[in-house]
Scaffold this active site. Structure first.
Site, PDB file in Angstrom:
ATOM      1  N   TYR A 189     -31.909 -29.211  29.388  1.00 33.78           N
ATOM      2  CA  TYR A 189     -32.629 -30.384  28.926  1.00 33.78           C
ATOM      3  C   TYR A 189     -32.222 -31.640  29.681  1.00 33.78           C
ATOM      4  O   TYR A 189     -31.728 -32.604  29.116  1.00 33.78           O
ATOM      5  CB  TYR A 189     -32.408 -30.550  27.420  1.00 33.78           C
ATOM      6  N   GLU A 198     -39.917 -30.084  28.065  1.00 33.83           N
ATOM      7  CA  GLU A 198     -40.789 -30.972  27.297  1.00 33.83           C
ATOM      8  C   GLU A 198     -42.264 -30.622  27.491  1.00 33.83           C
ATOM      9  O   GLU A 198     -43.043 -30.590  26.546  1.00 33.83           O
ATOM     10  CB  GLU A 198     -40.569 -32.430  27.733  1.00 33.83           C
TER      11      GLU A 198
HETATM   12 ZN   LIG Z   1     -39.787 -32.243  22.781  1.00 29.86          ZN
END
Ligand SMILES: [Zn+2]
Length: 356
Positions: A189, A198
């Protein structure tokens, strides 16, 4: 970033920190205070999540004794407190109650389960019937929703800028899709792999909405969080896959910072290296591939993206070019040398990402 035996929880809040930061600086305390409290709450929830993972408490258990291919949902009510999960208010198969927020959470979890099962033969988030838990009415005026690695949590919003976070079914799909990524490619991430993480959540979140409404790629709004913005906000959603960078332009929230192509790639250390910002680029590539192909986006374009997410070849630290190359490979493997391959290749070309 630390990995816990291959299990790396992503703590994604649907409203990214840069939006709340901006709101927290507003002169009007009615706007700034909820945003400030939401940021503090997110920080402590993130820490708690991290500690739980370190302690090994993050191992999720598939439900026992329940039927395969059926969702197993439980909705809890935090009653404006912050203890999780809170009081159980609706279990699987229970009739709808009088609280619309509870009912929307239940329906949204079901719609997400249904997309993954019907379109991709995936039995829940982990592929093995993981129980789906959600808590509503978290905290007071809490301006966010998140998947904490184990469950969904929804705030009610402050009513000034953000409304009840169960209102957008694609937001529920987005957060649960982080769970799918966690169990599959487990993309780190941060930076480009974080932006892919995302983007995959936006892609499958939007597909949950499209599937549940029976919308074709041409009919879909391609917006994330269209139902979350209060009427006073000048904007249509949190993000737009069709036109990244145009979702909002508001005197309080500022302007949507998403780029649509590599020409406008944003180099930043904020937001985990711009994970909610540069996701606009792969988002737009998916939108292009799906709309050029036409029909239902979850079928061909969605299948190709799903194949890459779950195929085992996507590295945790993949960059956009790695992901793009794998979609081209997946399109060829599944559909041969046809219009799918062409649409996927051209979509990446359009956003300036090389596929070879
Ligand atoms: Zn998210």
């Amino acid at each position: 970033m630390t990995s816990f035996g291959g299990f790396q929880p992503v703590f994604c809040t649907i409203v990214p920190p840069h939006v709340l930061d901006k709101l927290a600086q507003n002169e009007d305390p009615r706007l700034a205070d909820p945003a400030r409290r939401t940021l503090q709450r997110d920080a402590s929830a993130r820490t708690r999540r991290h500690l739980a993972a370190v302690a090994g408490a993050a191992a999720l258990t598939p439900r026992a004794g329940a039927e395969a291919g059926k969702p197993h949902r439980t909705i809890y009510d935090a009653r404006n407190g912050t203890d999780l999960p809170g009081t159980k208010v609706r279990g699987e198969g229970d009739e709808p109650g009088s609280d619309a927020t509870v009912n929307r959470a239940y329906t949204g979890l079901g719609a997400t389960f249904e997309l993954f099962l019907s379109a991709y033969r995936r039995d829940s988030i982990d592929g093995s019937g993981l129980a789906l838990d959600a808590t509503v009415h978290y905290d007071r005026e809490y301006n966010n929703a998140f998947w904490d690695g184990e469950q969904m949590v929804f705030g009610d919003g402050d009513g000034e800028i953000f409304l009840d976070f169960t209102r957008s079914i694609d937001v529920i799909g987005h957060e649960l899709a982080h769970g799918v990524t966690q169990y599959t490619a487990n993309l780190t991430y941060y930076g480009q792999s974080g932006a892919l993480n995302e983007s995959l959540s936006d892609v499958f979140g939007s597909l949950v909405k499209q599937y549940s409404l029976g919308q074709s790629a041409a009919e879909a709004d391609w917006l994330i969080g269209a139902e979350l913005l209060a009427p006073r906000v000048t904007g249509k959603a949190l993000r737009s896959m069709k036109e990244p960078g145009t979702a909002y332009d508001d005197d309080v929230l500022g302007k949507d910072p998403q780029p649509a192509t590599m020409d406008d790639y944003v180099h930043t250390s904020r937001d985990n290296g711009g994970v909610h910002i540069n996701s606009g680029i792969p988002n737009h590539a998916f939108y292009r591939a799906a709309t050029v192909l036409g029909g239902n986006a979850w079928e061909r374009a969605g299948q190709v993206w799903y194949d890459v997410l779950t195929g085992g070849e996507l590295e945790q630290d993949a960059r956009f070019t790695d992901f793009a190359a794998l979609t081209v490979k997946a399109a060829r493997e599944r559909y041969g040398d046809g219009e799918e391959l062409d649409a996927v290749s051209k979509a990446w070309e359009h956003v300036g990402v090389r596929t070879a």
